[in-house]
Write a protein that holds these residues in place. Sequence first.
Motif, short mmCIF file in Angstrom:
data_model
loop_
_atom_site.label_atom_id
_atom_site.label_comp_id
_atom_site.label_asym_id
_atom_site.label_seq_id
_atom_site.Cartn_x
_atom_site.Cartn_y
_atom_site.Cartn_z
N GLU A 121 52.63 43.14 44.46
CA GLU A 121 51.24 43.04 44.01
C GLU A 121 50.51 44.38 44.18
O GLU A 121 49.72 44.77 43.32
CB GLU A 121 50.51 41.94 44.79
N TRP B 295 45.74 40.90 39.78
CA TRP B 295 44.82 41.22 38.69
C TRP B 295 43.41 41.43 39.24
O TRP B 295 42.74 42.41 38.90
CB TRP B 295 44.84 40.09 37.66
N ASP C 39 51.45 46.54 41.41
CA ASP C 39 50.73 46.18 40.19
C ASP C 39 49.32 46.75 40.20
O ASP C 39 48.84 47.26 39.19
CB ASP C 39 50.65 44.66 40.04
N ASP D 49 40.51 26.28 34.61
CA ASP D 49 40.51 27.71 34.93
C ASP D 49 39.41 28.03 35.92
O ASP D 49 39.59 28.82 36.82
CB ASP D 49 40.32 28.54 33.66
N SER E 100 46.22 36.11 30.25
CA SER E 100 47.38 35.77 31.06
C SER E 100 46.95 35.30 32.45
O SER E 100 46.04 35.85 33.05
CB SER E 100 48.28 37.00 31.21
N GLN E 101 47.64 34.28 32.94
CA GLN E 101 47.36 33.77 34.27
C GLN E 101 48.45 34.20 35.25
O GLN E 101 48.50 33.71 36.37
CB GLN E 101 47.25 32.25 34.24
N GLU E 102 49.27 35.13 34.83
CA GLU E 102 50.35 35.61 35.68
C GLU E 102 49.79 36.54 36.74
O GLU E 102 49.10 37.51 36.44
CB GLU E 102 51.39 36.35 34.83
N ASN E 103 50.07 36.25 37.99
CA ASN E 103 49.68 37.06 39.15
C ASN E 103 48.20 37.45 39.13
O ASN E 103 47.85 38.62 39.15
CB ASN E 103 50.57 38.31 39.24
N MET E 104 47.36 36.43 39.12
CA MET E 104 45.91 36.65 39.08
C MET E 104 45.41 37.35 40.34
O MET E 104 44.42 38.06 40.31
CB MET E 104 45.18 35.33 38.89
N GLU F 171 40.46 27.00 39.27
CA GLU F 171 41.47 27.92 39.77
C GLU F 171 40.83 29.23 40.23
O GLU F 171 41.17 29.77 41.28
CB GLU F 171 42.50 28.19 38.68
#
Length: 179
Positions: free
Chosen positions: A150, A74, A153, A18, A67-71, A21
């Motif tokens: 994005e 985020w 979001d 992580d 959650s690692q979705e669409n970081m 990333e």
Amino acid sequence: MTDDSVPLGLPLLRLASDSCEASTLYRELRKPLLRYLVSLGLSSDEAQDVVQDAFVSLQRHLASGGSQENMRSWVFRVAHNRARNRQNSYHRRFGEPLDTQADSIADDATPERAVLEKEKFQQLRKAILLLTPSERECLLLRAGGLRYREIGDVLGLATSTVGEAVERAIKKLAEKCNV
């Protein structure tokens, strides 16, 4: 090796991946995020603080199993919210605004060229200020490299609304800047 040692190693491995990333994301998004935050009205120093805070939050989010979705969106959303909070703070509202961007024209330009560049920048800045807040934020996030989904979001808008806002903003800027 006991059974107790296996679970301890797995979270550490996950945290290390992580972290890698998040570091990769930091290298990719730092400059666009800084530009976006400065365009929202933060000083360069404030923008750097907000970017660092956003990535520290990302590290904590990932470390806690978030959650690692669409970081990417985020991080922009967290930075956007922190920038707005900073702008609404007492010190910020009553402090002197710093406008150093207009003075950052290249030093090696001729005086005439520097004046023309500064005038263009000021004209564009005035035109951007005439946009609605939604149009301005959508356009600046798009300029920062985010996709419409994005941006939606980050700002809590429908993708179609984002597309319309960006299109309207571009048309308004083209009219105001005679492009």
